[in-house]
Design a protein around this motif. Structure first.
Motif, PDB file in Angstrom:
ATOM      1  N   GLU A 149      -5.777  -2.448  -4.341  1.00 28.07           N
ATOM      2  CA  GLU A 149      -4.599  -2.925  -5.702  1.00 28.07           C
ATOM      3  C   GLU A 149      -3.416  -3.979  -4.504  1.00 28.07           C
ATOM      4  OE1 GLU A 149      -1.257  -2.196  -8.339  1.00 28.07           O
ATOM      5  OE2 GLU A 149      -2.631  -1.391  -8.775  1.00 28.07           O
ATOM      6  N   ALA A 150      -3.446  -3.240  -3.194  1.00 30.01           N
ATOM      7  CA  ALA A 150      -2.771  -4.225  -2.747  1.00 30.01           C
ATOM      8  C   ALA A 150      -3.309  -5.111  -1.368  1.00 30.01           C
ATOM      9  CB  ALA A 150      -2.479  -2.770  -0.721  1.00 30.01           C
ATOM     10  N   MET A 151      -4.585  -4.770  -1.289  1.00 29.50           N
ATOM     11  CA  MET A 151      -5.253  -6.343  -0.834  1.00 29.50           C
ATOM     12  C   MET A 151      -5.854  -7.410  -2.362  1.00 29.50           C
ATOM     13  SD  MET A 151      -8.988  -6.668   0.996  1.00 29.50           S
ATOM     14  CE  MET A 151      -8.272  -6.076   2.265  1.00 29.50           C
ATOM     15  N   CYS A 152      -5.987  -6.496  -3.338  1.00 32.26           N
ATOM     16  CA  CYS A 152      -6.451  -7.615  -4.635  1.00 32.26           C
ATOM     17  C   CYS A 152      -5.933  -8.018  -6.374  1.00 32.26           C
ATOM     18  CB  CYS A 152      -7.906  -7.146  -4.811  1.00 32.26           C
ATOM     19  SG  CYS A 152      -9.324  -7.378  -3.737  1.00 32.26           S
ATOM     20  N   GLY A 153      -4.972  -6.966  -6.237  1.00 35.13           N
ATOM     21  CA  GLY A 153      -3.653  -6.773  -7.156  1.00 35.13           C
ATOM     22  C   GLY A 153      -4.466  -6.193  -7.989  1.00 35.13           C
ATOM     23  N   PRO A 154      -3.109  -6.230  -9.714  1.00 39.29           N
ATOM     24  CA  PRO A 154      -4.129  -4.998 -10.349  1.00 39.29           C
ATOM     25  C   PRO A 154      -4.845  -5.257 -10.817  1.00 39.29           C
ATOM     26  CG  PRO A 154      -1.569  -6.106 -10.862  1.00 39.29           C
ATOM     27  CD  PRO A 154      -2.559  -6.518  -9.869  1.00 39.29           C
TER      28      PRO A 154
ATOM     29  N   PHE B  56       0.862  -1.398  -0.105  1.00 40.27           N
ATOM     30  CA  PHE B  56      -0.192   0.491   0.047  1.00 40.27           C
ATOM     31  C   PHE B  56       0.713   1.623  -0.035  1.00 40.27           C
ATOM     32  CE2 PHE B  56      -2.139   3.239   2.835  1.00 40.27           C
ATOM     33  CZ  PHE B  56      -2.922   4.042   1.649  1.00 40.27           C
ATOM     34  N   ALA B  57       2.188   1.905   0.955  1.00 44.09           N
ATOM     35  CA  ALA B  57       2.543   2.239   0.619  1.00 44.09           C
ATOM     36  C   ALA B  57       2.852   2.494  -0.616  1.00 44.09           C
ATOM     37  CB  ALA B  57       4.147   2.388   2.401  1.00 44.09           C
TER      38      ALA B  57
ATOM     39  N   LYS C  46      -5.487   1.068  10.476  1.00 49.45           N
ATOM     40  CA  LYS C  46      -4.548   1.682  10.910  1.00 49.45           C
ATOM     41  C   LYS C  46      -3.545   2.478   9.751  1.00 49.45           C
ATOM     42  CE  LYS C  46      -1.999   2.025  15.028  1.00 49.45           C
ATOM     43  NZ  LYS C  46      -1.122   1.645  16.826  1.00 49.45           N
ATOM     44  N   GLN C  47      -2.958   0.841   9.744  1.00 44.22           N
ATOM     45  CA  GLN C  47      -1.822   1.578   8.556  1.00 44.22           C
ATOM     46  C   GLN C  47      -2.283   2.243   8.205  1.00 44.22           C
ATOM     47  OE1 GLN C  47       0.125  -2.129   7.189  1.00 44.22           O
ATOM     48  NE2 GLN C  47       1.261  -2.775   9.335  1.00 44.22           N
ATOM     49  N   GLU C  48      -2.899   1.946   6.862  1.00 41.93           N
ATOM     50  CA  GLU C  48      -3.954   2.655   6.226  1.00 41.93           C
ATOM     51  C   GLU C  48      -3.576   4.292   6.144  1.00 41.93           C
ATOM     52  OE1 GLU C  48      -7.032   1.912   2.393  1.00 41.93           O
ATOM     53  OE2 GLU C  48      -7.462   0.252   4.247  1.00 41.93           O
TER      54      GLU C  48
END
Length: 574
Positions: free
Chosen positions: A217-222, A180-181, A520-522
């Protein structure tokens, strides 16, 4: 008196007799039935209904037009719980942190009812597939409830909880946070900026559009966005429309909302089909992610959900759309509110970025910024700002019910299947628990609970009055969640000690939101990256309030637009 006056008078009398009198009688009867002496005579141990005026409908119309009325009614609970009649459904709203902890700790309460409602009403799960959720009364623990007889492979609630909790802790969380970062850094670097300041009409819309693709995209890809470039736009439309599904508006009243939901579900189903056809084990990268499914979590969901009887491709699409909504429709609006409040307090922004620099969690070679996500999320001032944002701007109904018998709550007995609810916003405004800062000579609290205070969750070793809890209310109370914090300026320390049952933005107990660590990270990572790469200024000093139309559904959106201007952070030029 003229004939017209007499006619008007007769009409008023008719209205009073035919409408006002039944309403008055309804209220008086309800007041009598709810009275302690009357209930004692009947031996009634259920929670007394809060009196209402409208026969049959109860508090339903008030709830339909103004959901926030629930908060006002539940604050009046004398014994920690009030019962409201919403059309044909009774809901027992619990308040007071000790009472809420009773609900969180109970092994007899389940979230089956709210899961089924959300999947059916919000995300259009097919009727046939709802059987899988209804028949599974085994609970979320490894050992099924003794009164349940569902097959092991069909234990949806246990399987779902095990996989999601397992992923959102340890390596899975680390890999998704890092992705995500990286993705957000790329997204910010592609923002179109004019020479000097670039004007925008709405900060909330900007944040929504900026964050949704990196988060998904961080969770599910592009692939999901490659196949559906307008997925983000449609996602925020359904988020805005969720109110209609919550209030059960029929399709013919809001056809656009239903059509948009159908399009999103088709997009998710198409993504699933493409991923199943293209994926093999060689696609898996070093951190466990792959191009087709994205994270190991989304890959594993295809496996265990498809084995559950009655869950077909449409039901699994509803599942994944629901997961994406729950994760992003709460955390991304929270980024907006954390930014909005900070932009009005420049010294807070300076302090936050100074602590980020001190923590060495962020380095900025212009071509390749680097973020240490775990270290960044331990910075005390950022954690406090994050926690305060959720305290003030999340309004969540956490619903439970007993599915294997009645539930004893104090001196009351709540019947099997009857809903029990915790309103996070009522808990967040509990004057008995929360600190408002040291009272000054004026006698007024410097930081009332209705206002955002960046340091509310910070404890100073030199100030016994610091911290989020009133000193007299903190004794013997556990934290709201485990805390990981590094020392900040002046050895300030972040804490949620004493807030169990009071700070409840993710619900509580074993069924609290399993994605809270990534949320929290997000929030923190997005806040820091945006302010590190962009300079932003608000253009209107008029206060923006949360839209209470969405009360009970999670993070409240703003009511109205927030114009702003931005430019590239000049510190990156050097």
């Amino acid at each position: 008196m003229g004939s017209l006056d007499v006619s008007v008078m007769y009409q008023l009398v008719w209205i009073i007799l035919n409408l006002g009198l039944p309403a008055l009688l309804t209220y008086l009867v309800n007041t009598l039935v709810a009275s302690e002496p009357f209930r004692r005579t009947l031996g009634d141990r259920s929670v007394p209904l809060t009196p209402y005026w409208i026969p049959v409908l109860g508090h339903g119309l008030s709830f339909f037009w103004n959901t926030a009325i629930v908060g006002e009614l539940s604050k009046k609970a004398q014994q920690g719980v009030v019962c409201l009649q919403l059309f044909t459904t009774k809901i027992n709203f619990v308040n007071g942190s000790d009472n809420i902890m009773t609900v969180w700790r109970s092994k007899d309460l389940d979230a089956q009812a709210v899961t089924m409602f959300s999947l059916k009403e919000f995300f259009d799960t097919p009727e046939q597939s709802m059987k899988a959720y209804h028949r599974d009364t085994s609970g979320i623990n490894p050992q099924p409830h003794p009164k349940s007889n569902v097959a092991t492979k069909d234990r949806y609630y246990f399987q779902n909880r095990k996989h999601i909790v397992g992923f959102f802790n340890g390596p899975g969380l680390r890999s998704m946070g890092n992705r995500f970062a990286t993705l957000l850094t790329q997204e910010i670097s592609q923002v179109r900026l004019e020479d000097g300041w670039t004007m925008h009409e709405d900060l909330y819309a900007f944040i929504q559009n900026l964050l949704i693709r990196p988060a998904v995209e961080a969770m599910c890809g592009p692939v999901l966005f490659e196949q559906n470039p307008d997925f983000g736009k449609k996602f925020w439309e359904i988020d805005s429309d969720i109110f209609y599904f919550f209030k059960a508006y029929p399709r013919w009243v809001v056809p656009r909302a239903y059509a948009n939901r159908n399009k999103l579900l088709r997009s998710v189903k198409q993504w699933h089909e493409f991923a199943r056809a293209g994926f093999d084990d060689s696609c898996v990268e070093s951190d466990g992610h792959d191009r087709f499914y994205g994270s190991p979590l989304m890959r594993s969901r295809q496996d265990y959900l498809s084995k559950i009887e009655h869950l077909d491709a449409d039901a699994i699409a509803s599942q994944d759309l629901g997961l994406l909504w729950a994760e992003n429709a709460n955390s991304i609006p929270a980024v907006f509110w954390m930014m909005y409040e900070t932009l009005q307090r420049p010294t807070v922004l300076v302090q936050a970025l100074d602590e980020v620099a001190t923590s060495r969690s962020l380095s900025f070679p212009p071509s390749n910024p680097s973020v240490n996500v775990e270290t960044l999320c331990r910075v005390p001032i950022l954690q406090s700002m994050y926690a305060e944002t959720l305290r003030l701007y999340i309004s969540l109904f956490s619903l439970r019910s007993a599915i294997h018998g009645n539930f004893k709550f104090g001196k009351h007995t709540i019947p099997q299947g009857e809903l029990i609810a915790v309103d996070s916003r009522v808990s967040a405004m509990d004057q008995r628990i929360w600190s408002t800062g040291a009272i000054d000579s004026s006698g007024e609290p410097p930081h009332p609970l209705e206002h955002w205070w960046a340091e509310r969750f910070l404890v100073s070793p030199d100030d016994p009055s610091s911290g989020p809890v009133r000193p007299q209310a903190s004794q013997g109370r556990p934290p709201a969640e485990p805390v990981s914090s590094s020392p900040g300026h002046g050895h300030l320390r972040f804490t949620t000690e004493g807030l169990a049952g009071a700070w409840t933005p993710y619900g509580g107990g074993p069924r609290q939101c399993p994605g809270r660590n990534f949320a929290k990270q997000e929030i923190i990572v997005a806040f820091v990256l945006i302010f590190s790469m962009l300079e932003i200024e608000l253009l209107d000093t008029k206060p923006v309030k949360p839209n209470l139309k969405y009360y009970g559904l999670g993070t409240l959106p703003p009511r109205g637009k927030v114009p702003f201007r931005m430019r590239k952070n000049r510190g990156l030029d050097g």
